[in-house]
Design a protein around this motif. Structure first.
Motif, short mmCIF file in Angstrom:
data_model
loop_
_atom_site.label_atom_id
_atom_site.label_comp_id
_atom_site.label_asym_id
_atom_site.label_seq_id
_atom_site.Cartn_x
_atom_site.Cartn_y
_atom_site.Cartn_z
N ILE A 14 0.84 -1.21 0.00
CA ILE A 14 0.00 0.00 0.00
C ILE A 14 0.87 1.26 0.00
O ILE A 14 0.63 2.19 -0.77
CB ILE A 14 -0.98 -0.02 1.18
N GLY A 15 1.90 1.29 0.84
CA GLY A 15 2.80 2.43 0.87
C GLY A 15 3.49 2.63 -0.47
O GLY A 15 3.60 3.75 -0.97
N SER A 16 3.92 1.53 -1.08
CA SER A 16 4.56 1.62 -2.40
C SER A 16 3.60 2.14 -3.45
O SER A 16 3.98 2.96 -4.29
CB SER A 16 5.09 0.25 -2.82
N ALA A 71 14.27 1.62 2.94
CA ALA A 71 14.42 0.61 1.88
C ALA A 71 13.40 0.83 0.78
O ALA A 71 13.72 0.72 -0.41
CB ALA A 71 14.30 -0.79 2.47
N MET A 72 12.15 1.16 1.16
CA MET A 72 11.13 1.43 0.14
C MET A 72 11.55 2.62 -0.72
O MET A 72 11.46 2.56 -1.94
CB MET A 72 9.77 1.69 0.78
N TYR A 73 12.00 3.67 -0.08
CA TYR A 73 12.40 4.85 -0.84
C TYR A 73 13.56 4.54 -1.78
O TYR A 73 13.58 4.99 -2.93
CB TYR A 73 12.74 6.01 0.10
N ARG A 74 14.51 3.75 -1.32
CA ARG A 74 15.63 3.37 -2.19
C ARG A 74 15.14 2.57 -3.40
O ARG A 74 15.64 2.74 -4.51
CB ARG A 74 16.68 2.58 -1.41
N ASP A 116 17.15 11.64 14.31
CA ASP A 116 17.59 12.31 13.09
C ASP A 116 16.69 11.94 11.93
O ASP A 116 16.07 10.87 11.92
CB ASP A 116 19.02 11.89 12.74
N ALA A 117 16.66 12.82 10.93
CA ALA A 117 15.99 12.54 9.67
C ALA A 117 17.05 12.40 8.59
O ALA A 117 18.01 13.18 8.54
CB ALA A 117 15.04 13.66 9.30
N ILE A 118 16.88 11.41 7.75
CA ILE A 118 17.72 11.27 6.57
C ILE A 118 16.99 11.97 5.43
O ILE A 118 15.84 11.66 5.14
CB ILE A 118 17.96 9.79 6.23
N MET A 119 17.67 12.93 4.81
CA MET A 119 17.09 13.63 3.66
C MET A 119 17.42 12.82 2.40
O MET A 119 18.55 12.36 2.24
CB MET A 119 17.67 15.04 3.54
N MET A 120 16.42 12.66 1.54
CA MET A 120 16.61 11.89 0.32
C MET A 120 16.03 12.65 -0.86
O MET A 120 15.14 13.50 -0.69
CB MET A 120 15.93 10.51 0.45
N VAL A 121 16.52 12.34 -2.05
CA VAL A 121 16.02 12.97 -3.27
C VAL A 121 15.90 11.93 -4.38
O VAL A 121 16.67 10.96 -4.42
CB VAL A 121 16.94 14.14 -3.74
N ARG A 122 14.95 12.18 -5.23
CA ARG A 122 14.80 11.41 -6.48
C ARG A 122 14.71 12.41 -7.61
O ARG A 122 13.80 13.25 -7.61
CB ARG A 122 13.55 10.54 -6.43
N ARG A 123 15.67 12.38 -8.52
CA ARG A 123 15.65 13.26 -9.68
C ARG A 123 14.68 12.68 -10.70
O ARG A 123 14.77 11.50 -11.04
CB ARG A 123 17.04 13.37 -10.31
N LEU A 124 13.76 13.48 -11.17
CA LEU A 124 12.81 13.04 -12.20
C LEU A 124 13.20 13.55 -13.57
O LEU A 124 12.87 12.94 -14.57
CB LEU A 124 11.39 13.51 -11.86
#
Length: 149
Positions: free
Chosen positions: A78-80, A111-114, A133-141
């Motif tokens: 569902i999250g995915s 792991a889902m975000y990766r 802590d928060a890990i900041m992540m990015v996905r380039r589109l």
């Protein structure tokens, strides 16, 4: 997501994020800003709201605001599915990159975000109310084309 969905959404919010849950007022404020900069969705199983997710998009950037799935429905895709919809909306809005913060103590979410192509870009120390802590992540589109995971 509509205002009518808020009671169910807030139950999930409070149980999923007991230490730093958004208030109903904050969630209502996010909905009131739709559709110009926000895109909020709910996930239904047999007519019951079991998850929700939100995206803020302005210019060429978007941010995953939140994703939550009720405890009894986690690990069912569902999250995915909701993340896929948020990324598709980011593509529709012409964004170049999608950002998010994820708890450093939440390996399943990381792991889902990766899997969806997000990569870590930094850490926000003591970001959450409990000092996590928060890990900041990015996905380039803009380098990929379709935005699907």
């Amino acid at each position: 997501m509509t205002r009518a969905d808020l009671p169910a959404v807030m139950r999930i919010e409070r149980s999923t994020f007991p230490l730093d849950a958004w208030s109903e007022g904050m969630m209502r404020g996010e909905l009131d800003d739709q559709p110009r900069t926000r895109h909020y969705i709910v996930a239904l199983v047999e007519g019951e709201i079991v998850g929700y997710a939100g995206l803020a998009a302005a210019g060429d950037q978007a941010d995953v605001q939140t994703i939550a799935v009720s405890a009894g429905n986690q690990r069912a895709g569902i999250g995915s599915a909701m993340l896929g919809e948020l990324l598709a909306e980011a593509v529709r809005r012409g964004t170049a990159a999608v950002f998010l913060e994820v708890r450093a103590d939440n390996p399943p979410a990381q792991a889902m975000y990766r899997r969806f192509g997000f990569r870590p870009i930094g850490v926000r120390a003591d970001y959450y109310d409990d000092g996590t802590d928060a890990i900041m992540m990015v996905r380039r589109l803009d380098e990929e084309g379709d935005g699907n995971g």
